[in-house]
Design a protein around this motif. Structure first.
Motif, PDB file in Angstrom:
ATOM      1  N   ALA A   1       0.842  -1.187   0.000  1.00 31.36           N
ATOM      2  CA  ALA A   1       0.000   0.000   0.000  1.00 31.36           C
ATOM      3  C   ALA A   1       0.879   1.239   0.000  1.00 31.36           C
ATOM      4  O   ALA A   1       2.002   1.229   0.450  1.00 31.36           O
ATOM      5  CB  ALA A   1      -0.883  -0.006   1.239  1.00 31.36           C
ATOM      6  N   GLY A   2       0.348   2.277  -0.539  1.00 32.43           N
ATOM      7  CA  GLY A   2       1.097   3.523  -0.538  1.00 32.43           C
ATOM      8  C   GLY A   2       1.785   3.761  -1.856  1.00 32.43           C
ATOM      9  O   GLY A   2       1.727   2.946  -2.769  1.00 32.43           O
ATOM     10  N   ALA A   3       2.433   4.860  -1.937  1.00 31.44           N
ATOM     11  CA  ALA A   3       3.115   5.229  -3.174  1.00 31.44           C
ATOM     12  C   ALA A   3       4.321   4.337  -3.395  1.00 31.44           C
ATOM     13  O   ALA A   3       5.110   4.109  -2.499  1.00 31.44           O
ATOM     14  CB  ALA A   3       3.557   6.685  -3.104  1.00 31.44           C
ATOM     15  N   ASN A   4       4.427   3.807  -4.608  1.00 29.60           N
ATOM     16  CA  ASN A   4       5.632   3.050  -4.921  1.00 29.60           C
ATOM     17  C   ASN A   4       6.753   4.042  -5.173  1.00 29.60           C
ATOM     18  O   ASN A   4       6.623   4.945  -5.975  1.00 29.60           O
ATOM     19  CB  ASN A   4       5.408   2.186  -6.152  1.00 29.60           C
ATOM     20  N   VAL A   5       7.838   3.869  -4.470  1.00 28.60           N
ATOM     21  CA  VAL A   5       8.955   4.791  -4.621  1.00 28.60           C
ATOM     22  C   VAL A   5       9.933   4.214  -5.620  1.00 28.60           C
ATOM     23  O   VAL A   5      10.462   3.123  -5.424  1.00 28.60           O
ATOM     24  CB  VAL A   5       9.643   5.025  -3.269  1.00 28.60           C
TER      25      VAL A   5
END
Lengths: 111, 116
Positions: free
Chosen positions: B100-104
């Motif tokens: 979950a969350g922005a893929n960096v």
């Protein structure tokens, strides 16, 4: 069609003051926004991100603000340091893992 | 390796020649991206690989450009019959997706291509 826009190609700020870098986008389906920093001859490095469900995210001297109604985000750096001098890219993600980048803003922090 | 590795770091070629640029992503990263930055411009998306899915080639500027990826490892970007407008820094990035969350994305240092 430029979906992510950074209208200021450059910014010059005195050390210790606040740097504000701006970014506008057109696609309301973007769900994450990221800021990257790039030094010459190096690849961009991740700085900070924000989800579209939030309006602020803070990490040390760096704060990102998101205004969804205006489709605008900004990166605040305070206090600015000479080592912050770099090109800053705004990026946005639309439900997939592909990031769309802006054209960048060159920040120069002078003593 | 610890980071994304790209080679060559610099390539000068003559117009009309073919070039190959290589990217070694971070081990375990399932996604791999190619971007390019032409002089004075932003990062332009070229192509994206995710696991065994069909790559997203929507950013490739012409059929002279192609890319391959072997499993979840090395990728090669090939430019055939190079033109002067292909001169740019070609950046590879990789990321670990599925969380979950922005893929960096973690970027390599880039391959600077100059077409004479």
């Amino acid at each position: 069609d430029q979906q992510v826009k950074q209208n200021s190609p450059s910014l010059s700020v005195q050390e210790g003051r606040i740097s504000i870098l701006n970014c506008d986008y057109t696609n309301s389906m973007f769900d994450y926004f990221l800021w990257y920093k790039k030094y010459p001859a190096e690849g961009p490095t991740f700085l900070i991100s924000i989800s579209s469900i939030k309006d602020k995210n803070e990490d040390g001297r760096f704060t990102v603000f998101l205004n969804k109604s205006a489709k605008h985000l900004s990166l605040h750096i305070v206090p600015s340091q000479p080592g912050d001098s770099a090109v800053y890219f705004c990026a946005a993600r639309e439900n997939t893992d592909k990031l769309i980048f802006g054209t960048g803003t060159r920040l120069q922090v002078f003593p | 390796g610890a980071g994304v590795s790209q080679s060559p770091s610099n390539k000068v070629t003559e117009k009309g020649k073919d070039v190959e640029l290589r990217c070694d992503p971070i081990s375990g990263h399932t996604a791999l991206y190619w971007y390019r930055q032409r002089l004075g411009q932003g990062l332009e998306f070229l192509i994206y690989f995710q696991g065994n899915s069909a790559p997203d080639k929507s950013g490739l500027p012409s059929d002279r450009f192609s890319a391959e990826r072997t499993g979840e490892s090395v990728s090669t970007l090939t430019i055939q019959r190079t033109q002067q407008e292909d001169s740019a820094v070609y950046l590879c990035a990789s990321s670990w997706t599925g969380m979950a969350g922005a893929n960096v994305l973690t970027f390599g240092a880039g391959s600077r291509l100059t077409v004479l």
